[in-house]
Scaffold this active site. Sequence first.
Site, PDB file in Angstrom:
ATOM      1  N   VAL A 103     -31.858  16.072  21.508  1.00 17.25           N
ATOM      2  CA  VAL A 103     -32.227  15.797  20.118  1.00 17.25           C
ATOM      3  C   VAL A 103     -31.163  16.338  19.162  1.00 17.25           C
ATOM      4  CG1 VAL A 103     -34.713  15.715  20.590  1.00 17.25           C
ATOM      5  CG2 VAL A 103     -33.648  17.923  20.089  1.00 17.25           C
ATOM      6  N   HIS A 119     -36.043  11.094  22.799  1.00 16.22           N
ATOM      7  CA  HIS A 119     -36.940  12.133  22.276  1.00 16.22           C
ATOM      8  C   HIS A 119     -36.712  12.381  20.786  1.00 16.22           C
ATOM      9  CE1 HIS A 119     -37.517  13.919  26.596  1.00 16.22           C
ATOM     10  NE2 HIS A 119     -38.188  12.806  26.396  1.00 16.22           N
TER      11      HIS A 119
HETATM   12  P1  NAD Z   1     -33.365  21.406  31.121  1.00 21.80           P
HETATM   13  O1  NAD Z   1     -33.033  22.599  30.254  1.00 21.80           O
HETATM   14  O2  NAD Z   1     -34.690  21.385  31.786  1.00 21.80           O
HETATM   15  O3  NAD Z   1     -32.257  21.257  32.271  1.00 21.80           O
HETATM   16  C1  NAD Z   1     -30.892  21.339  32.016  1.00 21.80           C
HETATM   17  C2  NAD Z   1     -30.145  21.094  33.322  1.00 21.80           C
HETATM   18  O4  NAD Z   1     -28.771  21.088  33.027  1.00 21.80           O
HETATM   19  C3  NAD Z   1     -30.386  22.175  34.394  1.00 21.80           C
HETATM   20  O5  NAD Z   1     -30.671  21.552  35.635  1.00 21.80           O
HETATM   21  C4  NAD Z   1     -29.041  22.911  34.456  1.00 21.80           C
HETATM   22  O6  NAD Z   1     -28.715  23.318  35.764  1.00 21.80           O
HETATM   23  C5  NAD Z   1     -28.076  21.843  34.004  1.00 21.80           C
HETATM   24  N1  NAD Z   1     -26.865  22.344  33.354  1.00 21.80           N
HETATM   25  C6  NAD Z   1     -26.718  23.462  32.579  1.00 21.80           C
HETATM   26  N2  NAD Z   1     -25.459  23.565  32.157  1.00 21.80           N
HETATM   27  C7  NAD Z   1     -24.781  22.499  32.666  1.00 21.80           C
HETATM   28  C8  NAD Z   1     -23.435  22.052  32.582  1.00 21.80           C
HETATM   29  N3  NAD Z   1     -22.516  22.732  31.889  1.00 21.80           N
HETATM   30  N4  NAD Z   1     -23.087  20.914  33.228  1.00 21.80           N
HETATM   31  C9  NAD Z   1     -24.019  20.209  33.958  1.00 21.80           C
HETATM   32  N5  NAD Z   1     -25.303  20.583  34.070  1.00 21.80           N
HETATM   33  C10 NAD Z   1     -25.680  21.725  33.429  1.00 21.80           C
HETATM   34  O7  NAD Z   1     -33.114  20.119  30.198  1.00 21.80           O
HETATM   35  P2  NAD Z   1     -33.727  18.642  30.249  1.00 21.80           P
HETATM   36  O8  NAD Z   1     -33.786  18.137  31.634  1.00 21.80           O
HETATM   37  O9  NAD Z   1     -32.966  17.891  29.223  1.00 21.80           O
HETATM   38  O10 NAD Z   1     -35.237  18.792  29.751  1.00 21.80           O
HETATM   39  C11 NAD Z   1     -35.619  19.650  28.718  1.00 21.80           C
HETATM   40  C12 NAD Z   1     -36.292  18.983  27.517  1.00 21.80           C
HETATM   41  O11 NAD Z   1     -35.987  19.801  26.393  1.00 21.80           O
HETATM   42  C13 NAD Z   1     -35.800  17.605  27.148  1.00 21.80           C
HETATM   43  O12 NAD Z   1     -36.907  16.851  26.811  1.00 21.80           O
HETATM   44  C14 NAD Z   1     -34.911  17.801  25.918  1.00 21.80           C
HETATM   45  O13 NAD Z   1     -35.204  16.836  24.930  1.00 21.80           O
HETATM   46  C15 NAD Z   1     -35.308  19.125  25.351  1.00 21.80           C
HETATM   47  N6  NAD Z   1     -34.119  19.937  24.915  1.00 21.80           N
HETATM   48  C16 NAD Z   1     -33.062  19.368  24.268  1.00 21.80           C
HETATM   49  C17 NAD Z   1     -31.969  20.122  23.883  1.00 21.80           C
HETATM   50  C18 NAD Z   1     -30.803  19.468  23.168  1.00 21.80           C
HETATM   51  O14 NAD Z   1     -31.004  18.537  22.404  1.00 21.80           O
HETATM   52  N7  NAD Z   1     -29.558  19.896  23.395  1.00 21.80           N
HETATM   53  C19 NAD Z   1     -31.935  21.499  24.171  1.00 21.80           C
HETATM   54  C20 NAD Z   1     -33.048  22.064  24.815  1.00 21.80           C
HETATM   55  C21 NAD Z   1     -34.133  21.270  25.199  1.00 21.80           C
END
Ligand code: NAD
Length: 243
Positions: A103, A119
């Site tokens: 997001v 999302h």
């Molecule tokens: P998650 O946090 O559950 O999983 C993140 C995954 O990324 C993990 O498996 C981890 O091992 C991997 N990872 C971490 N650093 C990495 C890297 N440098 N390179 C490759 N892989 C890496 O996230 P998700 O599966 O997106 O689910 C979480 C929910 O929370 C989603 O619905 C999302 O919308 C939301 N969310 C979004 C954000 C954002 O917008 N950046 C941040 C936090 C949560």
Amino acid sequence: MVASFEMVKALLDESRRVVVLTGAGVSAESGVPTFRGIDGLWKTHRAEDLARPDSFAQHPELVWEFYNWRREQVRKCEPNPAHIALAEMEKHIPNFLLITQNVDGLHTWAGSHKVMEMHGSLWQVKCTVCTHAREDFSELPDLPECPVCGHLLRPGVVWFGESLVPGVLRLAIEQVSQADVFVSVGTSNLVQPAASFHQLAKDHGAVTVEVNLEPTPNTGLMDFALHGKAGEILPELVTGLLK
Ligand code: NAD
Ligand code: ZN
């Protein structure tokens, strides 16, 4: 691993229809905390407990404080090489779609055009009562009000327990079903329905690839699994794409 890497590269070179699904891991190298990355906690609350409609109904000020904090966090971040590589990949594949669970808006900032933010976005706000919705990058008040009807605004994101916008899910399913190659990047594959897209793609004949720091529940079901940082693997995969 080297063989897999070269095979995935060759596969992307041949493919006409590619769908990439991204999650919070793709933004981790930009400094955007994943929900687990903030140790699952923001202040004394689990992030997952705040990103819920019932939490907003009970404590709108607390949930808005969390979202205003996230907006401030992301404002300080920039796209990383993984985002930039995906913007580049789009230019090489005739039918390309990036479906993101993120997001933070960083894919668009990096130059991706064919992006579906399934999302929603931290930069969208919408009224809890009327149809008012807008993109807003400004600093918001603690409890922002709708300029049309005066009721409370809410973040334009899909919370845990809420349904996706129907058109969004329909389009995602259609595109995933038609993909030659399906790539999942930086997602723990725990949040549905995105966690099942690889199976849908595979059922329709796609080759499936996972790029993630560590194995996920879906790893064993993927044709290829590349483990490491998205910001290192994706630029390598995209460099030298011929089309
Ligand atoms: P998650 O946090 O559950 O999983 C993140 C995954 O990324 C993990 O498996 C981890 O091992 C991997 N990872 C971490 N650093 C990495 C890297 N440098 N390179 C490759 N892989 C890496 O996230 P998700 O599966 O997106 O689910 C979480 C929910 O929370 C989603 O619905 C999302 O919308 C939301 N969310 C979004 C954000 C954002 O917008 N950046 C941040 C936090 C949560
Ligand atoms: Zn309103």
